[in-house]
Design an enzyme around this catalytic site. Structure first.
Site, PDB file in Angstrom:
ATOM      1  N   GLU A 219       1.703   1.821  -3.517  1.00 37.12           N
ATOM      2  CA  GLU A 219       0.459   2.206  -4.197  1.00 37.12           C
ATOM      3  C   GLU A 219       0.072   3.654  -3.876  1.00 37.12           C
ATOM      4  O   GLU A 219      -0.403   4.395  -4.730  1.00 37.12           O
ATOM      5  CB  GLU A 219      -0.655   1.224  -3.795  1.00 37.12           C
ATOM      6  CG  GLU A 219      -0.379  -0.174  -4.335  1.00 37.12           C
ATOM      7  CD  GLU A 219      -1.268  -1.244  -3.725  1.00 37.12           C
ATOM      8  OE1 GLU A 219      -1.277  -1.383  -2.483  1.00 37.12           O
ATOM      9  OE2 GLU A 219      -1.961  -1.933  -4.480  1.00 37.12           O
TER      10      GLU A 219
ATOM     11  N   GLU B 177       2.783  -8.285  -1.553  1.00 39.28           N
ATOM     12  CA  GLU B 177       1.566  -8.920  -1.033  1.00 39.28           C
ATOM     13  C   GLU B 177       1.523 -10.414  -1.303  1.00 39.28           C
ATOM     14  O   GLU B 177       0.952 -11.185  -0.526  1.00 39.28           O
ATOM     15  CB  GLU B 177       0.312  -8.266  -1.645  1.00 39.28           C
ATOM     16  CG  GLU B 177       0.049  -6.841  -1.196  1.00 39.28           C
ATOM     17  CD  GLU B 177       0.755  -5.770  -2.025  1.00 39.28           C
ATOM     18  OE1 GLU B 177       1.692  -6.101  -2.769  1.00 39.28           O
ATOM     19  OE2 GLU B 177       0.353  -4.602  -1.920  1.00 39.28           O
TER      20      GLU B 177
ATOM     21  N   GLY C 117       0.813  -1.220   0.000  1.00 43.51           N
ATOM     22  CA  GLY C 117       0.000   0.000   0.000  1.00 43.51           C
ATOM     23  C   GLY C 117       0.842   1.263   0.000  1.00 43.51           C
ATOM     24  O   GLY C 117       0.393   2.312  -0.469  1.00 43.51           O
TER      25      GLY C 117
HETATM   26  N1  CAA Z   1       1.968  -3.864   8.842  1.00 45.60           N
HETATM   27  C1  CAA Z   1       2.102  -3.881  10.166  1.00 45.60           C
HETATM   28  N2  CAA Z   1       3.277  -3.765  10.799  1.00 45.60           N
HETATM   29  C2  CAA Z   1       4.371  -3.634  10.054  1.00 45.60           C
HETATM   30  C3  CAA Z   1       4.329  -3.610   8.653  1.00 45.60           C
HETATM   31  C4  CAA Z   1       3.048  -3.733   8.038  1.00 45.60           C
HETATM   32  N3  CAA Z   1       2.888  -3.664   6.705  1.00 45.60           N
HETATM   33  N4  CAA Z   1       5.579  -3.482   8.159  1.00 45.60           N
HETATM   34  C5  CAA Z   1       6.394  -3.420   9.222  1.00 45.60           C
HETATM   35  N5  CAA Z   1       5.671  -3.502  10.356  1.00 45.60           N
HETATM   36  C6  CAA Z   1       6.180  -3.477  11.744  1.00 45.60           C
HETATM   37  C7  CAA Z   1       6.837  -4.787  12.108  1.00 45.60           C
HETATM   38  O1  CAA Z   1       5.882  -5.738  12.499  1.00 45.60           O
HETATM   39  C8  CAA Z   1       7.727  -4.350  13.237  1.00 45.60           C
HETATM   40  O2  CAA Z   1       6.956  -4.195  14.390  1.00 45.60           O
HETATM   41  P1  CAA Z   1       7.524  -4.755  15.814  1.00 45.60           P
HETATM   42  O3  CAA Z   1       8.760  -3.930  16.065  1.00 45.60           O
HETATM   43  O4  CAA Z   1       6.400  -4.452  16.761  1.00 45.60           O
HETATM   44  O5  CAA Z   1       7.800  -6.192  15.634  1.00 45.60           O
HETATM   45  C9  CAA Z   1       8.162  -2.945  12.813  1.00 45.60           C
HETATM   46  O6  CAA Z   1       7.209  -2.516  11.831  1.00 45.60           O
HETATM   47  C10 CAA Z   1       9.539  -2.905  12.163  1.00 45.60           C
HETATM   48  O7  CAA Z   1       9.542  -3.866  11.131  1.00 45.60           O
HETATM   49  P2  CAA Z   1      10.670  -4.993  10.995  1.00 45.60           P
HETATM   50  O8  CAA Z   1      11.188  -5.383  12.344  1.00 45.60           O
HETATM   51  O9  CAA Z   1      10.106  -6.099  10.165  1.00 45.60           O
HETATM   52  O10 CAA Z   1      11.786  -4.180  10.213  1.00 45.60           O
HETATM   53  P3  CAA Z   1      12.869  -4.758   9.190  1.00 45.60           P
HETATM   54  O11 CAA Z   1      13.802  -3.617   8.908  1.00 45.60           O
HETATM   55  O12 CAA Z   1      13.450  -6.029   9.683  1.00 45.60           O
HETATM   56  O13 CAA Z   1      12.049  -5.112   7.852  1.00 45.60           O
HETATM   57  C11 CAA Z   1      10.406  -4.673   6.130  1.00 45.60           C
HETATM   58  C12 CAA Z   1      11.417  -4.076   7.139  1.00 45.60           C
HETATM   59  C13 CAA Z   1      11.175  -5.457   5.049  1.00 45.60           C
HETATM   60  C14 CAA Z   1       9.670  -3.519   5.493  1.00 45.60           C
HETATM   61  C15 CAA Z   1       9.445  -5.645   6.872  1.00 45.60           C
HETATM   62  O14 CAA Z   1       8.906  -4.961   7.988  1.00 45.60           O
HETATM   63  C16 CAA Z   1       8.303  -6.112   6.023  1.00 45.60           C
HETATM   64  O15 CAA Z   1       8.467  -7.009   5.212  1.00 45.60           O
HETATM   65  N6  CAA Z   1       7.108  -5.514   6.226  1.00 45.60           N
HETATM   66  C17 CAA Z   1       5.902  -5.916   5.534  1.00 45.60           C
HETATM   67  C18 CAA Z   1       5.893  -5.400   4.111  1.00 45.60           C
HETATM   68  C19 CAA Z   1       4.655  -5.869   3.387  1.00 45.60           C
HETATM   69  O16 CAA Z   1       4.411  -7.060   3.224  1.00 45.60           O
HETATM   70  N7  CAA Z   1       3.817  -4.907   2.908  1.00 45.60           N
HETATM   71  C20 CAA Z   1       2.587  -5.207   2.211  1.00 45.60           C
HETATM   72  C21 CAA Z   1       1.418  -5.147   3.168  1.00 45.60           C
HETATM   73  S1  CAA Z   1      -0.079  -5.716   2.441  1.00 45.60           S
HETATM   74  C22 CAA Z   1      -0.673  -4.414   1.548  1.00 45.60           C
HETATM   75  O17 CAA Z   1      -0.101  -3.335   1.542  1.00 45.60           O
HETATM   76  C23 CAA Z   1      -1.957  -4.655   0.768  1.00 45.60           C
HETATM   77  C24 CAA Z   1      -2.337  -3.568  -0.147  1.00 45.60           C
HETATM   78  O18 CAA Z   1      -2.113  -3.609  -1.345  1.00 45.60           O
HETATM   79  C25 CAA Z   1      -3.003  -2.368   0.326  1.00 45.60           C
END
Ligand code: CAA
Length: 258
Positions: free
Chosen positions: A112, A132, A109
């Site tokens: 996006e 995703e 998102g």
């Molecule tokens: N939602 C909720 N929490 C999130 C998040 C998300 N999308 N991305 C990161 N966070 C949180 C983590 O859970 C973590 O929280 P805690 O400290 O409480 O555990 C905090 O942010 C820091 O994240 P990381 O410890 O994971 O940090 P990192 O540097 O190791 O990794 C990252 C960074 C690669 C961005 C990893 O956080 C990640 O892969 N995040 C998810 C990315 C993702 O999949 N995004 C797509 C979401 S779905 C979507 O967006 C649908 C749509 O089209 C609208």
């Protein structure tokens, strides 16, 4: 106005919205979407604001929709609430120019949201992606559509099918971002560009934006006809008279926004 997930401020004629949910890398929760839409409404209604910049932190523009908020939701929940329709799409209905100043992660998102803006200035550490697929879902805020229009089918397909991230240089080469700026100068540059746009005629800027956007919505013939008619209509404005007179008289134009 006080918000919990964003910071909204103005610098001259530029409205700035900073996504500010650092504990979750600016993950886009429902409350953040609501606040973002409210701030955009306010800037849109403010006649003194000529352009808007949306940014995040140095580490993350936004790491996507909030996964923890989505996790418990059922199909009926998201279908009945029409999840992600309306407020989350507010940027794409903004008539004023909106610039995304992206540093760090712009994922899901977040990518996006940046693509809904009129153009993206990327810091050299920016990372774009639609991960995703790794969560067992697909982009839901326009990722499969806008990314494909920006970078073409092959790269969009690869990114949506693998979830791999693309760095700033690749994003610039692919046409996703307009320019790369060093991280420490990103906001200064974004506000400077927005300020330059804000000095121009506001209605003519809106017309230019509408016309470029038409290219995504219609055939070439229809789009060129739309552009031609809008171009003609600028001749009915005081600002076109002023702009061309100022050029002829070798002076700076003073646009009156009419
Ligand atoms: N939602 C909720 N929490 C999130 C998040 C998300 N999308 N991305 C990161 N966070 C949180 C983590 O859970 C973590 O929280 P805690 O400290 O409480 O555990 C905090 O942010 C820091 O994240 P990381 O410890 O994971 O940090 P990192 O540097 O190791 O990794 C990252 C960074 C690669 C961005 C990893 O956080 C990640 O892969 N995040 C998810 C990315 C993702 O999949 N995004 C797509 C979401 S779905 C979507 O967006 C649908 C749509 O089209 C609208």
């Amino acid at each position: 106005m006080a918000y919990s997930n964003i910071v909204a401020e103005t610098k001259g004629a530029v409205g700035i919205i900073r996504l500010d949910r650092p504990k979750a890398l600016n993950a886009l929760c429902a409350e953040l979407f609501k606040e973002l839409a409210e701030a955009l409404d306010i800037f849109e209604a403010d006649e003194d604001i000529g352009a808007i910049v949306i940014t995040g932190s140095d580490r993350a523009f936004a790491a996507g929709a909030d996964i923890l908020e989505m996790q418990p939701q059922t199909y009926m929940d998201v279908y009945k609430s029409d999840f992600l329709s309306g407020g989350p799409e507010r940027i794409s209905t903004c008539r004023k120019p909106v610039i995304a100043a992206v540093a760090g992660y712009a994922l899901g998102g977040g990518c996006e949201l940046a693509m809904m803006c009129d153009f993206i200035l990327a810091a050299d550490n920016a990372q774009f992606g639609q991960p995703e697929i790794k969560l067992g879902t697909i982009p839901g805020l326009g990722g499969t559509q806008r990314l494909t229009r920006f970078v073409g089918k092959s790269k969009a397909m690869e990114m949506c099918l693998t979830g791999r991230m693309m760095g700033a240089e690749e994003a610039e080469r692919a046409g996703l971002v307009s320019r790369i700026v060093p991280l420490d100068g990103l906001m200064d540059e974004a506000v400077k560009v927005a300020g330059e746009i804000a000095k121009l005629s506001k209605p003519i800027v809106m017309m230019a934006k509408e016309s470029v956007n038409k290219a995504y919505e219609t055939t070439l013939r229809e789009g060129i006809m739309f552009e031609r008619r809008i171009f003609h209509s600028t001749f009915s404005t005081e600002d076109q008279k002023e702009g061309m007179s100022a050029f002829a008289e070798k002076r700076t134009p003073e646009f009156k926004n009419r």
